[in-house]
Scaffold this motif. Structure first.
Motif, PDB file in Angstrom:
ATOM      1  N   HIS A  34       0.858  -1.187   0.000  1.00  0.00           N
ATOM      2  CA  HIS A  34       0.000   0.000   0.000  1.00  0.00           C
ATOM      3  C   HIS A  34       0.892   1.234   0.000  1.00  0.00           C
ATOM      4  N   GLY A  35       0.424   2.289  -0.642  1.00  0.00           N
ATOM      5  CA  GLY A  35       1.224   3.499  -0.769  1.00  0.00           C
ATOM      6  C   GLY A  35       1.297   4.302   0.509  1.00  0.00           C
ATOM      7  N   SER A  36       1.933   3.750   1.530  1.00  0.00           N
ATOM      8  CA  SER A  36       2.153   4.467   2.784  1.00  0.00           C
ATOM      9  C   SER A  36       3.486   4.023   3.361  1.00  0.00           C
ATOM     10  N   GLY A  37       4.024   4.821   4.261  1.00  0.00           N
ATOM     11  CA  GLY A  37       5.399   4.654   4.705  1.00  0.00           C
ATOM     12  C   GLY A  37       5.789   3.261   5.140  1.00  0.00           C
ATOM     13  N   PHE A  38       4.960   2.601   5.946  1.00  0.00           N
ATOM     14  CA  PHE A  38       5.325   1.304   6.497  1.00  0.00           C
ATOM     15  C   PHE A  38       4.832   0.134   5.656  1.00  0.00           C
ATOM     16  N   ASN A  39       4.090   0.394   4.592  1.00  0.00           N
ATOM     17  CA  ASN A  39       3.376  -0.686   3.913  1.00  0.00           C
ATOM     18  C   ASN A  39       3.709  -0.869   2.442  1.00  0.00           C
ATOM     19  N   ARG A  40       4.635  -0.101   1.903  1.00  0.00           N
ATOM     20  CA  ARG A  40       4.933  -0.225   0.475  1.00  0.00           C
ATOM     21  C   ARG A  40       6.230  -0.969   0.190  1.00  0.00           C
ATOM     22  N   GLY A  41       6.987  -1.291   1.232  1.00  0.00           N
ATOM     23  CA  GLY A  41       8.314  -1.864   1.035  1.00  0.00           C
ATOM     24  C   GLY A  41       8.323  -3.204   0.329  1.00  0.00           C
ATOM     25  N   ASN A  42       7.314  -4.044   0.580  1.00  0.00           N
ATOM     26  CA  ASN A  42       7.280  -5.360  -0.065  1.00  0.00           C
ATOM     27  C   ASN A  42       7.240  -5.238  -1.583  1.00  0.00           C
ATOM     28  N   LEU A  43       6.417  -4.305  -2.080  1.00  0.00           N
ATOM     29  CA  LEU A  43       6.310  -4.148  -3.532  1.00  0.00           C
ATOM     30  C   LEU A  43       7.559  -3.499  -4.109  1.00  0.00           C
ATOM     31  N   ARG A  44       8.172  -2.597  -3.358  1.00  0.00           N
ATOM     32  CA  ARG A  44       9.430  -2.015  -3.838  1.00  0.00           C
ATOM     33  C   ARG A  44      10.502  -3.100  -3.947  1.00  0.00           C
ATOM     34  N   TYR A  45      10.499  -4.009  -2.991  1.00  0.00           N
ATOM     35  CA  TYR A  45      11.511  -5.060  -2.948  1.00  0.00           C
ATOM     36  C   TYR A  45      11.382  -6.022  -4.125  1.00  0.00           C
ATOM     37  N   LEU A  46      10.154  -6.300  -4.553  1.00  0.00           N
ATOM     38  CA  LEU A  46       9.933  -7.339  -5.558  1.00  0.00           C
ATOM     39  C   LEU A  46       9.506  -6.812  -6.929  1.00  0.00           C
ATOM     40  N   ALA A  47       9.185  -5.518  -7.025  1.00  0.00           N
ATOM     41  CA  ALA A  47       8.796  -4.959  -8.323  1.00  0.00           C
ATOM     42  C   ALA A  47       9.516  -3.654  -8.635  1.00  0.00           C
ATOM     43  N   ASP A  48      10.302  -3.134  -7.683  1.00  0.00           N
ATOM     44  CA  ASP A  48      11.034  -1.875  -7.849  1.00  0.00           C
ATOM     45  C   ASP A  48      10.102  -0.724  -8.195  1.00  0.00           C
ATOM     46  N   VAL A  49       8.939  -0.689  -7.543  1.00  0.00           N
ATOM     47  CA  VAL A  49       7.993   0.413  -7.716  1.00  0.00           C
ATOM     48  C   VAL A  49       7.925   1.214  -6.420  1.00  0.00           C
ATOM     49  N   HIS A  50       7.850   2.518  -6.551  1.00  0.00           N
ATOM     50  CA  HIS A  50       7.637   3.379  -5.389  1.00  0.00           C
ATOM     51  C   HIS A  50       6.186   3.833  -5.421  1.00  0.00           C
ATOM     52  N   MET A  51       5.372   3.284  -4.524  1.00  0.00           N
ATOM     53  CA  MET A  51       3.954   3.621  -4.499  1.00  0.00           C
ATOM     54  C   MET A  51       3.721   4.865  -3.658  1.00  0.00           C
ATOM     55  N   TRP A  52       3.081   5.838  -4.255  1.00  0.00           N
ATOM     56  CA  TRP A  52       2.706   7.036  -3.513  1.00  0.00           C
ATOM     57  C   TRP A  52       1.355   6.849  -2.842  1.00  0.00           C
TER      58      TRP A  52
END
Length: 308
Positions: A34-52
């Motif tokens: 999810h695009g919030s500070g504590f909840n977006r890291g999993n997707l960044r780790y596996l898809a290299d996306v920064h969710m706002w």
């Protein structure tokens, strides 16, 4: 910042995830973000996306290609070359996950969910369990957390880059702090450093006197002490926290005692800091000194040291 993750880093991460899945065991893993500070890291780790903002999910079969879906209205920064080739957008991301589970023949399997406790939405989980009553959905939060806690050489370089930039940003605050400028102006000088380095998510907190909070449009007093706390999500998705205290008068007796304890703990840590010694080992020494001097600390966390 120059050290960017590439497909070889992606492949290393997916191999680690699939090895852990096989040991669990599970047939597939759903990764929630999810695009919030504590909840977006999993997707960044596996898809290299920064969710706002918005929600996203990744389906990783034990065997076969993954699928990544974001909510239609999500705003995020995608990599130049997609880490997950099967990328979709849906008003309800779980609908695409349901389709993919059927496509991949996983309807009766064991499916882990990373983000089970705090990230995946109630609606998404209800829809998944209703669609696949014969599947077994399992909490896989720790599976992915433990993988992410072990950093690659690239990640260590990225963290070092972020740290040096964060240090530069907070030093800028120290350089400009004076009663001639406002809290916001001082914080803005610091933010120029990390925004020009590609960081666009931050938390800045100022404490002076009885006030503690986001910087306000009021002049700094500079008559006692000012604390400036800075948290930054770097360009590569890593997080840093750094704090500085600017003192304008001598510390009182209690403050002197705490400073002395912390310096003594630091000296003991420096004596043992060498290759092969873990942060956990150093933290034990730190706690022995601090608690031995009568100071109380909160409960420790499993995944980081020297925090709080």
């Amino acid at each position: 910042m120059t050290e960017r993750a590439d497909f070889s880093e992606r492949d290393r991460r997916y191999l680690a995830v699939r090895n852990a899945m096989g040991q669990f065991p599970m047939d597939a893993l759903i990764v929630a973000g999810h695009g919030s500070g504590f909840n977006r890291g999993n997707l960044r780790y596996l898809a290299d996306v920064h969710m706002w903002e918005g929600d996203g999910l990744i389906l990783i079969p034990l065997n076969g290609e993954p699928m990544h879906v974001q909510v239609t209205y999500a705003s995020s920064s995608l990599p130049d070359y997609l880490w997950v080739e099967d990328f979709r957008r849906e008003p309800d991301p779980q609908d695409a996950i349901i389709d993919a589970i059927r496509e991949k023949g996983l309807t009766n399997g064991t499916i882990g969910i990373a983000g089970y406790k705090k990230i995946i939405t109630v609606g998404a989980l209800e829809k998944l369990t209703t669609a696949f009553p014969n599947a077994k959905f399992k909490d896989a939060d720790m599976l992915l957390d433990k993988i992410r806690a072990v950093k690659s050489e690239l990640e260590i370089l990225q963290l070092k880059e972020l740290w040096f930039m964060s240090q530069h940003a907070i030093e800028r605050f120290v350089d400009v702090v004076s009663p001639e400028i406002t809290q916001r102006e001082a914080a803005a000088e610091s933010s120029k450093i990390f925004r020009s380095a590609g960081s666009f998510t931050d938390l800045t907190v100022i404490q002076e006197g009885n006030f503690k909070g986001l910087p306000r449009d009021v002049s700094l007093k500079c008559d006692d002490w000012i604390s400036f706390h800075l948290e930054i999500c770097g360009e590569t998705g890593h997080w840093s926290e750094i704090n500085v205290v600017c003192a304008f008068k001598e510390p009182d007796k209690l403050e002197e005692k705490l400073i002395a304890s912390e310096f003594r703990a630091l000296q003991e840590i420096k004596k043992m800091a060498k290759p092969g010694v873990t942060l956990e080992d150093m933290e034990k020494i730190f706690l022995e000194v601090i608690r031995g001097d009568g100071w109380g600390l909160g409960q420790p966390e499993w995944h980081y040291s020297f925090h709080g």
